[in-house]
Design an enzyme around this catalytic site. Structure first.
Site, PDB file in Angstrom:
ATOM      1  NE  ARG A   1       3.200  63.745   0.514  1.00 51.38           N
ATOM      2  CZ  ARG A   1       3.355  64.415   1.668  1.00 51.38           C
ATOM      3  NH1 ARG A   1       4.531  64.799   2.035  1.00 51.38           N
ATOM      4  NH2 ARG A   1       2.316  64.672   2.452  1.00 51.38           N
ATOM      5  CB  THR A   2      -1.085  64.605  -5.057  1.00 49.02           C
ATOM      6  OG1 THR A   2      -0.810  63.463  -4.261  1.00 49.02           O
ATOM      7  CG2 THR A   2      -1.623  64.167  -6.408  1.00 49.02           C
TER       8      THR A   2
HETATM    9  N1   CP Z   1       1.037  60.776  -1.405  1.00 50.93           N
HETATM   10  C1   CP Z   1       0.054  61.693  -1.365  1.00 50.93           C
HETATM   11  O1   CP Z   1      -1.011  61.560  -2.004  1.00 50.93           O
HETATM   12  O2   CP Z   1       0.349  62.783  -0.593  1.00 50.93           O
HETATM   13  P1   CP Z   1      -0.557  64.071  -0.433  1.00 50.93           P
HETATM   14  O3   CP Z   1      -1.825  63.642   0.272  1.00 50.93           O
HETATM   15  O4   CP Z   1       0.259  65.051   0.351  1.00 50.93           O
HETATM   16  O5   CP Z   1      -0.885  64.572  -1.825  1.00 50.93           O
END
Ligand code: CP
Length: 306
Positions: A53-54
């Site tokens: 996501r990030t």
């Molecule tokens: N929420 C979050 O940091 O997800 P990721 O680790 O997929 O970036």
């Protein structure tokens, strides 16, 4: 002077409100007018830890603002494997980019990069310490649900020891009025004391329990977290707590009206898939709001008024 986003502890309530207003403004803009705001600007993404996501939401945010992205998703493809220091890596990349988002397993790594460079730096997660852009998107999601951040009753559940999203969120919500925290964790995964005892959190109201059911009935929000296997020095200890909590549709039969279940994701076993179709599920709204908030963050740090 350049500005960075390294820790929620660096921000005050007016800063948080400014980001929330900026995000709402950005969300309301037509896509066509947004698509030229950062034309010619370059975002560097340096991810020394896994992310879905990030990293991808920063990339999507920059692409939809008309800019471009370079970087790496794992350190094995960068010259750090040849022994290059983090500072030298950052000083190199600042010659290629206008803004840089970094995720790193070491607490304090983003601040090291911020001090070594002349471009805005966003901490996209440093070890167990901070994840400020996640917190800003969480606040934006909460504001959309409840209209205000004052007076929220929020349960933080699961791995409160290692979860950087929880650490940042506690510091942020403590800046608002009459927020009540319920900390739900096994003893091994309690929130570190310094987060309760320093800054505005020292004046906030905390309750602590090992039982999730009661929080589901009393709170406006249950913020679930994954037990962070990769942070445990001893995997036998992880095995003892890995399935400590799971929310499912049955448990939600007793939920408070309007309860929202949030999670920074990824989830493992903490939220059963049967919650996804209920009105309580908020975690994919968080995902969508991540792109908007990261657009607001980049525009703000680059000094671009939308
Ligand atoms: N929420 C979050 O940091 O997800 P990721 O680790 O997929 O970036």
């Amino acid at each position: 002077m350049k500005r960075d986003l390294i820790s929620i502890a660096d921000l005050g309530r007016p800063d948080l409100l400014r980001y929330l207003e900026q995000a709402a403004h950005v969300e309301a803009l037509p896509a066509a007018s947004k698509s030229r705001l950062l034309t010619g600007r370059v975002l560097a993404v340096l991810f020394f830890e896994p992310s879905t996501r990030t990293r991808l939401s920063f990339e999507a945010a920059m692409a939809r603002l008309g800019g471009s992205v370079l970087g790496f998703a794992e350190a094995t493809t960068a010259s750090v494997v040849k022994g290059e220091s983090l500072r030298d890596t950052a000083r190199t990349v600042e010659r290629y980019a206008d803004i840089l988002a970094i995720r790193h397993p070491r607490e304090g790594a983003a601040r090291v990069v911020a001090e070594a460079t002349g471009i805005p730096i966003v901490n996209a997660g440093d070890g167990t310490n901070q994840h400020p852009s996640q917190t800003l998107l969480d606040l934006y999601t909460l504001k959309k649900y409840f209209g205000t951040l004052d007076g929220l009753k929020i349960a933080l559940a699961g791995d409160l020891k290692y979860s950087r999203t929880v650490h940042s969120l506690v510091q942020a919500l403590a800046l608002f009025d009459a927020v009540e925290f319920t900390l739900v964790s096994p003893p091994m995964l309690r929130l570190p004391e310094y987060l309760r005892e320093s800054g505005p959190a020292a004046r906030a109201k905390f309750a602590e329990t090992e039982v999730l059911d009661d929080a589901v009935e009393r709170c406006n929000v249950v913020y679930m977290t994954r037990v962070q296997k990769e942070r445990f020095p001893d995997l036998l200890e992880y095995e003892k707590v890995k399935d400590a909590y799971c929310i499912d549709a049955r448990l939600l039969q007793h939920a408070a009206p309007g309860l929202k279940i949030m999670h920074p994701l990824p989830r493992v076993n903490e939220i059963h898939a049967d919650v996804d179709q209920t009105p309580h599920a908020g975690y994919f709204d968080q995902v969508a709001n991540g792109v908007i908030m990261r657009q607001a963050i980049m525009l703000d740090l680059l000094g671009v008024t939308p």
